[in-house]
Write an enzyme that holds these catalytic residues in place. Structure first.
Site, PDB file in Angstrom:
ATOM      1  N   LYS A  43      59.271  23.376  19.913  1.00 27.98           N
ATOM      2  CA  LYS A  43      58.021  23.252  20.672  1.00 27.98           C
ATOM      3  C   LYS A  43      57.022  22.394  19.912  1.00 27.98           C
ATOM      4  O   LYS A  43      56.347  21.532  20.477  1.00 27.98           O
ATOM      5  CB  LYS A  43      57.456  24.639  20.943  1.00 27.98           C
ATOM      6  CG  LYS A  43      56.099  24.658  21.651  1.00 27.98           C
ATOM      7  CD  LYS A  43      54.968  25.009  20.710  1.00 27.98           C
ATOM      8  CE  LYS A  43      53.648  25.168  21.475  1.00 27.98           C
ATOM      9  NZ  LYS A  43      52.499  25.374  20.557  1.00 27.98           N
ATOM     10  N   ASN A  44      56.906  22.613  18.597  1.00 25.05           N
ATOM     11  CA  ASN A  44      55.925  21.880  17.806  1.00 25.05           C
ATOM     12  C   ASN A  44      56.341  20.439  17.529  1.00 25.05           C
ATOM     13  O   ASN A  44      55.592  19.698  16.904  1.00 25.05           O
ATOM     14  CB  ASN A  44      55.668  22.605  16.488  1.00 25.05           C
ATOM     15  CG  ASN A  44      54.795  23.828  16.674  1.00 25.05           C
ATOM     16  OD1 ASN A  44      53.998  23.898  17.604  1.00 25.05           O
ATOM     17  ND2 ASN A  44      54.946  24.811  15.803  1.00 25.05           N
ATOM     18  N   CYS A 100      46.124  27.890  21.513  1.00 29.35           N
ATOM     19  CA  CYS A 100      45.881  29.206  20.928  1.00 29.35           C
ATOM     20  C   CYS A 100      44.512  29.248  20.261  1.00 29.35           C
ATOM     21  O   CYS A 100      44.092  28.290  19.628  1.00 29.35           O
ATOM     22  CB  CYS A 100      46.963  29.542  19.894  1.00 29.35           C
ATOM     23  SG  CYS A 100      48.592  29.818  20.606  1.00 29.35           S
ATOM     24  N   ARG A 129      39.293  26.348  14.953  1.00 24.74           N
ATOM     25  CA  ARG A 129      40.146  25.165  15.085  1.00 24.74           C
ATOM     26  C   ARG A 129      39.360  24.116  15.864  1.00 24.74           C
ATOM     27  O   ARG A 129      39.379  24.072  17.081  1.00 24.74           O
ATOM     28  CB  ARG A 129      41.446  25.527  15.806  1.00 24.74           C
ATOM     29  CG  ARG A 129      42.386  26.328  14.973  1.00 24.74           C
ATOM     30  CD  ARG A 129      43.699  26.562  15.684  1.00 24.74           C
ATOM     31  NE  ARG A 129      44.422  25.350  15.975  1.00 24.74           N
ATOM     32  CZ  ARG A 129      45.680  25.314  16.397  1.00 24.74           C
ATOM     33  NH1 ARG A 129      46.326  26.435  16.559  1.00 24.74           N
ATOM     34  NH2 ARG A 129      46.278  24.184  16.656  1.00 24.74           N
ATOM     35  N   ASP A 163      52.015  30.167  11.638  1.00 29.88           N
ATOM     36  CA  ASP A 163      52.761  30.607  12.814  1.00 29.88           C
ATOM     37  C   ASP A 163      53.718  31.754  12.487  1.00 29.88           C
ATOM     38  O   ASP A 163      54.029  32.592  13.340  1.00 29.88           O
ATOM     39  CB  ASP A 163      53.573  29.445  13.400  1.00 29.88           C
ATOM     40  CG  ASP A 163      52.744  28.560  14.310  1.00 29.88           C
ATOM     41  OD1 ASP A 163      51.584  28.908  14.580  1.00 29.88           O
ATOM     42  OD2 ASP A 163      53.267  27.526  14.763  1.00 29.88           O
ATOM     43  N   ARG A 214      54.965  29.721  26.660  1.00 32.78           N
ATOM     44  CA  ARG A 214      54.395  28.437  26.254  1.00 32.78           C
ATOM     45  C   ARG A 214      55.257  27.793  25.175  1.00 32.78           C
ATOM     46  O   ARG A 214      55.307  26.558  25.063  1.00 32.78           O
ATOM     47  CB  ARG A 214      52.981  28.616  25.699  1.00 32.78           C
ATOM     48  CG  ARG A 214      51.903  28.906  26.723  1.00 32.78           C
ATOM     49  CD  ARG A 214      50.547  29.072  26.050  1.00 32.78           C
ATOM     50  NE  ARG A 214      50.346  27.992  25.077  1.00 32.78           N
ATOM     51  CZ  ARG A 214      49.897  28.181  23.845  1.00 32.78           C
ATOM     52  NH1 ARG A 214      49.602  29.387  23.413  1.00 32.78           N
ATOM     53  NH2 ARG A 214      49.746  27.156  23.043  1.00 32.78           N
TER      54      ARG A 214
END
Length: 423
Positions: free
Chosen positions: A28-29, A122, A127, A311, A404
């Site tokens: 995903k990343n 998220c 952030r 994470d 997600r």
């Protein structure tokens, strides 16, 4: 998802022992960054090992369509082609994702300007996106906010290469600087970058498109701009967070799972911690074979790759919940990420937060409860806790957060014997 088509659903999870085999999907990343990189060329881009069911990937593909791209899925591949002149403005009324910042960088590099909705994703404490504004300005662009959008305009002739000094090892800022630098005039040097597997995957993909990028370890990355990039066929690396998820799941449920396509070299440090904390696993030819084990307390501190990233800490917190004794987690980057332990406390977890430090008093049996997924990694932590609970049903609201970032998660979990269903 087979049973739901929107975000209004929960998971109902019951205690289960997971056994069998599972194959990891594309990361995903990584995939979200590669989708942004497809904006840098007008030629076709074919991505293999593509996790087509990820909700964030679906949102990104829809954004590409709005900007002028056609995206076609076949099995685990996606073909991205440009159907018309690329728009520099992302007209978007749907759910936003943090990757809009990378879309802004790619649009500004290729078209000379960009306008995107302010980022979502998220909620992990503070952030912000000041580093992205800073790097665009360093490359010569004007940057401003306007009516809920972040806008940028490059000088005539396009972005100009420059030295970008990152005050902290930011994944997103490193990626954006790389994307912008590929088409900037001259040389861009990114000092104090965050080097991690997904960023190296982005670099490999961009190189296959004709980009000139050199990596000098954690010191700096040098990008020599080119006039244009070409299309490519590229295989996305396996998701190391999914890999770690199935490993932890096998141990806390007393199960046995063979994880295929396992990125062993990307997880050496977490694997050392887990092996020393009771996990039993063996390395296969291209897989990791987990034979349960017994959870022992662990002490970890998050940090840049190759260490344990932020994470991972919710997963390791759940691991600590099943260990008899005290586990300690320190997250210096996103201390606000401990919100999920309040949800785990509804299942019986005992904990204490002291600034950046989380103490978990493990060993007490967890039980089912009604909880809420505050974000992606919190959602998966609650799901694992429900699978390993001593008794009861765990109802996880906002379970769309999990999907997600996990491709076909419920299907894979059921194939391993997980008792889970959509509500």
């Amino acid at each position: 998802m087979n049973e739901q088509s929107d975000n209004a659903f929960s998971y109902e999870v019951r205690p289960s022992r997971l056994t069998g085999e599972v194959r990891l999907s594309g990361a995903k990343n990584s995939v979200l960054r590669l989708l942004a990189a497809s904006l840098l060329t007008d030629e076709p881009v074919l991505l293999q090992n593509y996790p087509e069911a990820l909700l964030d990937a679906k949102v990104h593909v829809e954004m590409l369509h709005v900007l002028g791209k056609n995206c076609q899925h076949t099995d685990d591949t996606i073909l991205i082609e440009e159907r018309c002149k690329l728009s520099s403005v992302l007209h978007w009324g749907g759910r936003s994702i943090r990757n809009t910042l990378l879309i802004l960088g790619a649009l500004t590099a290729r078209t000379g300007e960009g306008r995107v909705p302010l980022p979502g994703g998220c909620k992990l404490g503070e952030r912000k996106y000041d580093l992205h504004e800073m790097l665009l300005r360093r490359l010569g662009a004007e940057v401003w906010e306007e009516n809920g959008h972040l806008c940028a305009v490059a000088p005539q002739g396009g972005l100009q290469g420059a030295d970008i000094h990152l005050p902290l090892r930011s994944t997103g800022a490193t990626e954006n600087a790389i994307l912008c630098g590929t088409l900037a005039r001259g040389i861009t040097r990114i000092w104090n970058p965050h080097i991690r597997p997904e960023i190296l995957d982005l670099i490999r993909c961009l190189r296959s498109m004709g980009a000139k990028i050199q990596v000098y370890g954690q010191e700096h990355i040098q990008v020599t701009g080119v006039e244009r990039l070409q299309g490519t066929r590229y295989y996305i690396l396996p998701d190391n967070m999914e890999a770690l998820t199935w490993l932890v799941a096998a141990v806390i449920t007393g199960g046995s799972i063979e994880i295929h396509n396992f990125p062993y070299s990307d997880l050496e440090v977490p694997l050392i911690h887990l092996r020393e904390s009771g996990a039993r696993f063996f390395r296969g030819e291209e897989s990791l074979i987990v034979r349960g084990g017994r959870c022992y307390p662990l002490e970890i501190s998050t940090g840049p790759y190759p260490g344990i990233n932020s994470d991972m800490q919710p997963l390791l917190a759940v691991y600590g919940a099943f260990a008899r004794g005290q586990s300690v987690i320190v997250d210096l980057r996103f201390p606000g990420r401990y919100g999920y332990v309040e949800e785990l406390a509804k299942m019986g977890l005992q904990y204490q937060i002291e600034g950046n430090l989380l103490r978990i008093r493990g060993g007490a049996p967890l039980h089912g409860a009604e909880v809420r997924a505050l974000d992606l990694r919190a959602g998966i932590a609650l799901t694992l806790a429900g699978l390993g609970a001593h008794e009861g049903v765990t109802l996880i609201a906002d379970a769309w957060q999990v999907e997600r970032g996990y491709n076909r998660f419920v299907d894979k979990l059921r194939q391993l014997g997980g008792n889970v269903r959509y509500v």
